[in-house]
Design an enzyme around this catalytic site. Structure first.
Site, PDB file in Angstrom:
ATOM      1  N   ASN A 105      37.269  39.459  37.241  1.00 18.94           N
ATOM      2  CA  ASN A 105      37.396  39.831  38.648  1.00 18.94           C
ATOM      3  C   ASN A 105      36.654  38.793  39.459  1.00 18.94           C
ATOM      4  O   ASN A 105      35.441  38.620  39.296  1.00 18.94           O
ATOM      5  CB  ASN A 105      36.775  41.214  38.913  1.00 18.94           C
ATOM      6  CG  ASN A 105      37.586  42.337  38.288  1.00 18.94           C
ATOM      7  OD1 ASN A 105      38.629  42.094  37.677  1.00 18.94           O
ATOM      8  ND2 ASN A 105      37.104  43.555  38.422  1.00 18.94           N
ATOM      9  N   ARG A 122      47.808  47.386  37.136  1.00 19.49           N
ATOM     10  CA  ARG A 122      46.538  47.770  36.513  1.00 19.49           C
ATOM     11  C   ARG A 122      45.978  48.970  37.276  1.00 19.49           C
ATOM     12  O   ARG A 122      45.804  48.890  38.490  1.00 19.49           O
ATOM     13  CB  ARG A 122      45.559  46.585  36.560  1.00 19.49           C
ATOM     14  CG  ARG A 122      44.172  46.945  36.129  1.00 19.49           C
ATOM     15  CD  ARG A 122      43.211  45.761  36.077  1.00 19.49           C
ATOM     16  NE  ARG A 122      41.908  46.283  35.718  1.00 19.49           N
ATOM     17  CZ  ARG A 122      40.828  46.255  36.495  1.00 19.49           C
ATOM     18  NH1 ARG A 122      40.857  45.654  37.664  1.00 19.49           N
ATOM     19  NH2 ARG A 122      39.716  46.805  36.094  1.00 19.49           N
ATOM     20  N   HIS A 141      36.554  53.150  35.448  1.00 17.55           N
ATOM     21  CA  HIS A 141      36.338  52.436  36.709  1.00 17.55           C
ATOM     22  C   HIS A 141      35.428  53.306  37.576  1.00 17.55           C
ATOM     23  O   HIS A 141      35.821  53.796  38.627  1.00 17.55           O
ATOM     24  CB  HIS A 141      37.677  52.119  37.384  1.00 17.55           C
ATOM     25  CG  HIS A 141      37.608  51.034  38.420  1.00 17.55           C
ATOM     26  ND1 HIS A 141      38.436  49.939  38.405  1.00 17.55           N
ATOM     27  CD2 HIS A 141      36.815  50.881  39.508  1.00 17.55           C
ATOM     28  CE1 HIS A 141      38.158  49.151  39.435  1.00 17.55           C
ATOM     29  NE2 HIS A 141      37.185  49.711  40.133  1.00 17.55           N
ATOM     30  N   GLU A 197      33.821  46.089  35.423  1.00 19.18           N
ATOM     31  CA  GLU A 197      32.613  45.576  36.068  1.00 19.18           C
ATOM     32  C   GLU A 197      31.353  46.362  35.704  1.00 19.18           C
ATOM     33  O   GLU A 197      30.690  46.943  36.585  1.00 19.18           O
ATOM     34  CB  GLU A 197      32.790  45.566  37.592  1.00 19.18           C
ATOM     35  CG  GLU A 197      33.931  44.696  38.071  1.00 19.18           C
ATOM     36  CD  GLU A 197      34.071  44.659  39.595  1.00 19.18           C
ATOM     37  OE1 GLU A 197      33.317  45.357  40.288  1.00 19.18           O
ATOM     38  OE2 GLU A 197      34.943  43.922  40.093  1.00 19.18           O
ATOM     39  N   TYR A 252      35.949  37.160  43.344  1.00 22.28           N
ATOM     40  CA  TYR A 252      36.086  37.279  44.798  1.00 22.28           C
ATOM     41  C   TYR A 252      35.439  36.122  45.553  1.00 22.28           C
ATOM     42  O   TYR A 252      35.975  35.641  46.534  1.00 22.28           O
ATOM     43  CB  TYR A 252      35.458  38.594  45.288  1.00 22.28           C
ATOM     44  CG  TYR A 252      36.272  39.797  44.882  1.00 22.28           C
ATOM     45  CD1 TYR A 252      37.302  40.263  45.683  1.00 22.28           C
ATOM     46  CD2 TYR A 252      36.044  40.440  43.667  1.00 22.28           C
ATOM     47  CE1 TYR A 252      38.075  41.352  45.315  1.00 22.28           C
ATOM     48  CE2 TYR A 252      36.818  41.525  43.277  1.00 22.28           C
ATOM     49  CZ  TYR A 252      37.830  41.973  44.102  1.00 22.28           C
ATOM     50  OH  TYR A 252      38.606  43.038  43.722  1.00 22.28           O
ATOM     51  N   GLU A 281      41.274  41.127  38.980  1.00 21.80           N
ATOM     52  CA  GLU A 281      41.115  41.423  40.409  1.00 21.80           C
ATOM     53  C   GLU A 281      40.847  40.129  41.149  1.00 21.80           C
ATOM     54  O   GLU A 281      40.060  39.289  40.690  1.00 21.80           O
ATOM     55  CB  GLU A 281      39.927  42.359  40.680  1.00 21.80           C
ATOM     56  CG  GLU A 281      40.149  43.786  40.309  1.00 21.80           C
ATOM     57  CD  GLU A 281      38.954  44.683  40.625  1.00 21.80           C
ATOM     58  OE1 GLU A 281      38.188  44.378  41.580  1.00 21.80           O
ATOM     59  OE2 GLU A 281      38.780  45.677  39.906  1.00 21.80           O
TER      60      GLU A 281
HETATM   61  O1  IFM Z   1      37.087  47.853  45.327  1.00 26.69           O
HETATM   62  C1  IFM Z   1      36.375  47.124  44.382  1.00 26.69           C
HETATM   63  C2  IFM Z   1      36.821  47.497  42.989  1.00 26.69           C
HETATM   64  O2  IFM Z   1      36.677  48.858  42.737  1.00 26.69           O
HETATM   65  C3  IFM Z   1      35.999  46.743  41.963  1.00 26.69           C
HETATM   66  N1  IFM Z   1      35.982  45.343  42.237  1.00 26.69           N
HETATM   67  C4  IFM Z   1      35.704  44.913  43.574  1.00 26.69           C
HETATM   68  C5  IFM Z   1      36.590  45.645  44.568  1.00 26.69           C
HETATM   69  C6  IFM Z   1      36.279  45.175  45.996  1.00 26.69           C
HETATM   70  O3  IFM Z   1      34.955  45.415  46.321  1.00 26.69           O
END
Ligand code: IFM
Length: 443
Positions: free
Chosen positions: A290, A74, A118, A163, A292, A349
Site C-alpha cells: 500500500n 479487493r 482490515h 497494514e 500513498y 492500495e
Molecule cells: O482508508 C485507508 C485504508 O483503510 C487503509 N490504507 C490507507 C487508506 C487511506 O487512509
C-alpha cells in the site's frame, strides 16, 4: 505503455469502511463499532452504522466495477459477521453475505482478493486482550481456516492482514484508531501476535486451499527520507524506515526484527518465544504494497518520537496532508525487490483524497486524482520494465467511504458517494481509469 496481459486491474475497499449495518443478521460488534460510538474518537462522531450501505447495495456496486472495466476487486471480511464472539459460534448469515458477493464477482469475471483482517477485530476478543493476548494468534488462525474451508475453492487471492503497522501504531501506540490505546508494551505485543497470526494462517492455508490459490500480507510502505544531510536527520529517517518499512517484513523474509527498532524500544521489545522467529518466516506467495506518499523527516527534540515531517515546497498535497510523490512508488517497489528478493508484488492500495463536490450538472470533476493515478501507473510500469514482478494495481478506493477517525470527510473514491441519499456517481477520474483499464485489457 503496455502492462502484461494477465495484470490485475482493480479497486479496493474494507468492510467497516463501506458495508454499514455492522450488527445486522446476528453479527457481533467490532472494536471499530465500539470506538466510533465512543464520544471524541472520530470526526463529529461519524461511524460505520450506514457507511455506503454496501451490505445491501453490493449488486449495484458490482455493476459499477463492471462499468470501470475492473478484472479484480479487493475487499475485506468482517470477522465478527462470521464469528460474532470472534471464535466458536459461526453465524451462517455472515458467511452467506460474502459467499454471494464472491459468486457474483466470479460470474462477472472479476477476480476476488480477500483481506481477512482490515482492522475490525471482534469486540468480544478485545475484551480478552485482543491482539495483545497471545491467544489471538489461535483465534485468527481458526477464523482464517474457516474462511479457507468455505471459500478457498473460489477465491484465488488472499491477504491475511492489512497494514499491521497502522494497527500497531495508530491503534495501540498513538490511540487514534480502535482500540484507542497508548501503550508501547501493548503495541509491541500486538505487533508480534499479528505477525504470528499471519504466519499461522498461512500454514493453515496450505492445508485447505487449492494449489493455485495464493496468500500474502499487505503492508503500508513508503520512503522515509532525511530533510538534510545532518547526522540527526539521517538517524531519524533511518529509524522511521526501520520502524515502518522493516518491522513487519524483516521477520517474514529474514526471521529477525530490525535491530534499530529493538534498541529504540528497549524493555518493550516483542515477546518472542522459542520457535516464533522460524514460524514468522513461513513462506508467502506475494506481498501487497500500500503506497500513498513519502515522509521527509527532520529531528525535533520537542516531539515525543524525536521527529517531524517537513513540507516540500512546490509539491501537491492531498486532503490527508500527504505529498504527491509518485517516484516513491517505484523507489519502494525497487527497495522491496532488492532487499527481499523476487517475491511477486501487488499494489494493493494507492489513491488520493481530494475535496470533491458535484457541479451543477451533477458531475464530479477531479483532475488531481486523475493525474495522481496516471503518475503512479507510470511508476508501476517503470518497475515492471525494470524486471520487478508487479502483478496488479488496486486503486484505493472503489468509492468514497468512512475514512476512520476522519469520518466521511476524506473522499478517496472513483465513485462519489452522497452520504445522504447513498447515490453513487462516477467521478471524472473513474471515467479515466475505466478507459485506461479498457485500453490495457481490450485495446
Ligand atoms: O482508508 C485507508 C485504508 O483503510 C487503509 N490504507 C490507507 C487508506 C487511506 O487512509
Amino acid at each position: 505503455m503496455r502492462f502484461p496481459n494477465d495484470f490485475l486491474w482493480g479497486a479496493a475497499t474494507a468492510s467497516y469502511q463501506i458495508e454499514g449495518y455492522p450488527l445486522a443478521d446476528s453479527s457481533g460488534a467490532s472494536i471499530w463499532h465500539r470506538f466510533s460510538h465512543t464520544p471524541g474518537t472520530t470526526h463529529e462522531g461519524h461511524n460505520g452504522d450506514i457507511a455506503c450501505d454496501h451490505y445491501h447495495r453490493w449488486r449495484e456496486d458490482i455493476e459499477w466495477m463492471k462499468r470501470l472495466n475492473l478484472n479484480a476487486y479487493r475487499f475485506s471480511v468482517a470477522w465478527a459477521r462470521i464469528l460474532p464472539e470472534g471464535h466458536g459460534r459461526v453465524n451462517p448469515a455472515g458467511l452467506d453475505f460474502y459467499k454471494r458477493l464472491v459468486d457474483a464477482l466470479l460470474e462477472n469475471g472479476i477476480t476476488p482478493m480477500i483481506t481477512l483482517y482490515h482492522w475490525d477485530l471482534p469486540a468480544a476478543l478485545h475484551d480478552r486482550g485482543g491482539w495483545m493476548n497471545r491467544d489471538c494468534v489461535g483465534w485468527f488462525a481458526d477464523y482464517a481456516s474457516l474462511m479457507f474451508r468455505e471459500l478457498g475453492d473460489r477465491v484465488p487471492l488472499w491477504a491475511t492482514l492489512n497494514e499491521p503497522w497502522v494497527v500497531m501504531a495508530l491503534g495501540y501506540l498513538f490511540g487514534q484508531h480502535a482500540p484507542g490505546l497508548r501503550d508501547l508494551g501493548g503495541a509491541s505485543r500486538a505487533g508480534h501476535h499479528m505477525l504470528l497470526a499471519h504466519a499461522q494462517a498461512v500454514k493453515a492455508f496450505r492445508a485447505f486451499a487449492p494449489q493455485n490459490a495464493q496468500i500474502g500480507i499487505v503492508t503500508n510502505l513508503g520512503p522515509q527520507q532525511p530533510a538534510t544531510d545532518s547526522p540527526q536527520d539521517q538517524m531519524i529517517a533511518t529509524l522511521w524506515h526501520n520502524f515502518i518499512n522493516r518491522f513487519f517484513l524483516d521477520p517474514i523474509f529474514r526471521g529477525e526484527y530490525p535491530q534499530a527498532v529493538l534498541s529504540f524500544v528497549g524493555e518493550f521489545a516483542p515477546p518472542i518465544e522459542e520457535g516464533d522467529m522460524e514460524t514468522l518466516q513461513t513462506p508467502i506467495d506475494f506481498l501487497g504494497v500500500n503506497y500513498y506518499t513519502r515522509n521527509v523527516l527532520t529531528y525535533d527534540a520537542t516531539d515525543a518520537f524525536g521527529s517531524r515531517t517537513v513540507p516540500q515546497e512546490g509539491k501537491t498535497y492531498t486532503e490527508m496532508g500527504w505529498e504527491v510523490y509518485p517516484e516513491g512508488l517505484y523507489e519502494i517497489l525497487r527497495w522491496v525487490h532488492d532487499e527481499y528478493g523476487a517475491i511477486p508484488l501487488y499494489i494493493t492500495e494507492n489513491g488520493a483524497a481530494f475535496p470533491d463536490e458535484p457541479n451543477e450538472q451533477g458531475e464530479v470533476d477531479d483532475p488531481l486524482r486523475e493525474e495522481y493515478i496516471r503518475l503512479h501507473l507510470e511508476q508501476s510500469y517503470r518497475a515492471i520494465q525494470d524486471g520487478i514482478p508487479l502483478k496488479g494495481f488496486f486503486y484505493w478506493s472503489l468509492m468514497d467511504n468512512f475514512e476512520w477517525a476522519f469520518g466521511y470527510t476524506k473522499r478517496f473514491g472513483l465513485l462519489y458517494v452522497d452520504f445522504e441519499s447513498l447515490q453513487r456517481t462516477l467521478k471524472r477520474s473513474g471515467r479515466w481509469y475505466a478507459e485506461w483499464v479498457a485500453s490495457q485489457r481490450f485495446g
